[in-house]
Design a protein around this motif. Structure first.
Motif, short mmCIF file in Angstrom:
data_model
loop_
_atom_site.label_atom_id
_atom_site.label_comp_id
_atom_site.label_asym_id
_atom_site.label_seq_id
_atom_site.Cartn_x
_atom_site.Cartn_y
_atom_site.Cartn_z
N GLN A 2 -6.65 107.14 -22.10
CA GLN A 2 -6.27 106.23 -21.55
C GLN A 2 -4.17 106.18 -22.54
O GLN A 2 -4.76 106.87 -23.70
N PHE A 3 -4.07 105.70 -21.96
CA PHE A 3 -2.69 106.10 -22.24
C PHE A 3 -2.03 104.63 -23.38
O PHE A 3 -1.44 105.37 -24.53
N LEU A 64 -1.91 117.44 -31.39
CA LEU A 64 -2.15 116.00 -30.68
C LEU A 64 -0.43 115.76 -30.25
O LEU A 64 -0.19 114.82 -29.20
N LEU A 65 -0.13 115.36 -31.14
CA LEU A 65 0.98 114.17 -31.97
C LEU A 65 2.28 114.85 -30.98
O LEU A 65 3.01 113.20 -30.44
N PRO A 66 2.94 115.94 -30.93
CA PRO A 66 3.92 115.65 -29.72
C PRO A 66 3.52 115.21 -28.78
O PRO A 66 4.42 115.58 -28.20
N LEU A 67 2.24 116.15 -27.56
CA LEU A 67 2.79 115.88 -26.60
C LEU A 67 2.35 114.65 -26.04
O LEU A 67 2.62 113.67 -25.24
N ALA A 73 7.09 109.32 -24.29
CA ALA A 73 8.17 109.36 -24.23
C ALA A 73 8.59 109.37 -22.40
O ALA A 73 9.28 108.54 -21.82
N ASP A 74 7.88 110.32 -22.08
CA ASP A 74 8.10 110.08 -20.46
C ASP A 74 7.55 108.98 -19.35
O ASP A 74 7.82 108.72 -18.28
N ALA A 75 6.85 108.46 -20.00
CA ALA A 75 6.85 106.86 -19.09
C ALA A 75 7.58 105.85 -20.15
O ALA A 75 7.98 105.38 -18.69
N ASP A 76 7.99 106.18 -20.68
CA ASP A 76 9.10 105.24 -20.68
C ASP A 76 10.67 105.53 -19.87
O ASP A 76 11.45 104.52 -18.69
N ALA A 78 10.08 107.12 -16.67
CA ALA A 78 9.81 106.27 -15.16
C ALA A 78 9.99 105.36 -15.71
O ALA A 78 10.49 104.75 -14.18
N ARG A 79 9.85 104.35 -16.22
CA ARG A 79 9.87 103.15 -16.34
C ARG A 79 11.40 102.78 -15.73
O ARG A 79 11.56 101.72 -15.53
N HIS A 80 12.07 103.03 -16.70
CA HIS A 80 13.49 102.96 -16.49
C HIS A 80 14.14 103.54 -15.13
O HIS A 80 14.60 102.79 -14.25
N GLU A 81 13.50 104.04 -15.43
CA GLU A 81 14.00 104.81 -13.85
C GLU A 81 14.04 103.65 -12.34
O GLU A 81 14.59 104.23 -11.73
N VAL A 82 11.93 103.72 -12.55
CA VAL A 82 12.34 102.98 -11.24
C VAL A 82 12.80 101.25 -11.55
O VAL A 82 13.12 100.98 -10.61
N GLN A 83 13.23 100.91 -12.85
CA GLN A 83 14.08 99.77 -13.05
C GLN A 83 14.91 99.55 -12.44
O GLN A 83 15.98 98.53 -12.11
#
Length: 294
Positions: A2-3, A64-67, A73-76, A78-83
């Motif tokens: 989960q995210f 796992l940490l860098p992944l 970061a990709d989720a942020d 995506a959220r920014h682009e949609v906003q």
């Protein structure tokens, strides 16, 4: 996976402390620990070495940490682009401008902007440059069209020069021609003429009065205290003449005689201003682009 679990994992990895990590992500510490254990069960590996007062990453945790950081970061992003896209469909722009700019420059640009982004609400506030700078500074406006130089220069504002505009003399066609009928009129020709003057705080008032005083005389006011539309109306009625921007005179229609000022004339510089410490919203940046490219 989960995210939310990845968020908790990164928080523990960065703080090396479960309680501090829980505070960072605003969750109870037992809930955070349970989610980390669930993530470890799903991955089939321990992510942390838990020793008293010492939390370190295992090899699996290091992998796992860098992944996890990249996923977050990709989720942020995506959220920014949609906003950003949402803002261009249903956002708002709070634009301040001097009344003469509202009359001369803005109508065509705002029409083009509205045609392209019909869902954006345009909130326009008219005022003098001093008032608009104050409204920008307190966050009440996203952008403002002001006259340079600013009455009180502010390091907290960024200004971009938009245009340099000539000022002209307008008078009633029935009134005597300013300057004795010449094709151009000098500021000195306004001595003894009755002027229709803007209210205090108007940039054009300060500019005109300063130009008259530089020629050694005080202007004579027939009427003073008006906004742009009122001043033009009083001039049409023959109460006096006024110094206005060429763009305003060109848009003001019939009933006015327009006489250019002789060289070097009078000019004003219009600039687009916004706060330096806060980026304007996406919709405001798009309007800014259209103004600069007009």
């Amino acid at each position: 996976m989960q995210f939310q679990q990845l968020q908790y994992f990164v928080a523990v990895a960065e703080t090396r402390h479960f309680t501090r990590a829980a505070d960072l992500v605003h969750v109870a510490q037992p809930s955070l620990s349970q989610q980390i254990k669930a993530l470890e069960r799903e991955l089939g590996a321990d992510l942390f070495l838990r020793a008293r007062g010492n939390i370190t990453l295992t090899d699996a945790g290091e992998a796992l940490l860098p992944l996890a950081r990249r996923i977050l970061a990709d989720a942020d992003t995506a959220r920014h682009e949609v906003q950003e896209l949402v803002q261009l469909r249903q956002g708002r722009v709070r634009l301040g401008a001097t009344p003469s700019v509202c009359t001369g420059l803005l109508p065509d640009v705002l029409r083009a902007f509205h045609d392209r982004y019909p869902g954006i609400q345009l909130l326009i506030e008219e005022g003098g440059s001093h008032d608009l700078v104050r409204e920008l500074a307190r966050g009440a406006l996203d952008l403002a069209l002001v006259v340079l130089p600013l009455p009180t220069p502010s390091p907290a504002l960024t200004t971009v020069e938009l245009l340099r505009e000539d000022l002209v003399v307008v008078s009633s066609p029935e009134a005597p021609h300013p300057g004795g009928g010449r094709r151009t009129v000098r500021i000195s020709d306004l001595e003894g003429e009755r002027l229709v003057m803007f209210r205090h705080g108007y940039d054009l008032r300060e500019l005109t009065v300063a130009a008259c005083r530089a020629e050694g005389f005080e202007p004579d006011f027939a009427v003073e205290g008006g906004e742009m539309d009122a001043v033009l109306g009083f001039v049409r009625a023959g109460l006096g003449m006024a110094v206005v921007p060429r763009m305003v005179a060109a848009r003001s229609g019939r009933g006015l005689r327009v006489t250019p000022l002789a060289r070097p004339g009078l000019h004003r510089t219009i600039a687009l201003a916004h706060r330096s410490d806060v980026a304007p919203p996406r919709a405001a940046r798009e309007l800014q682009r259209m103004l600069l490219e007009r």
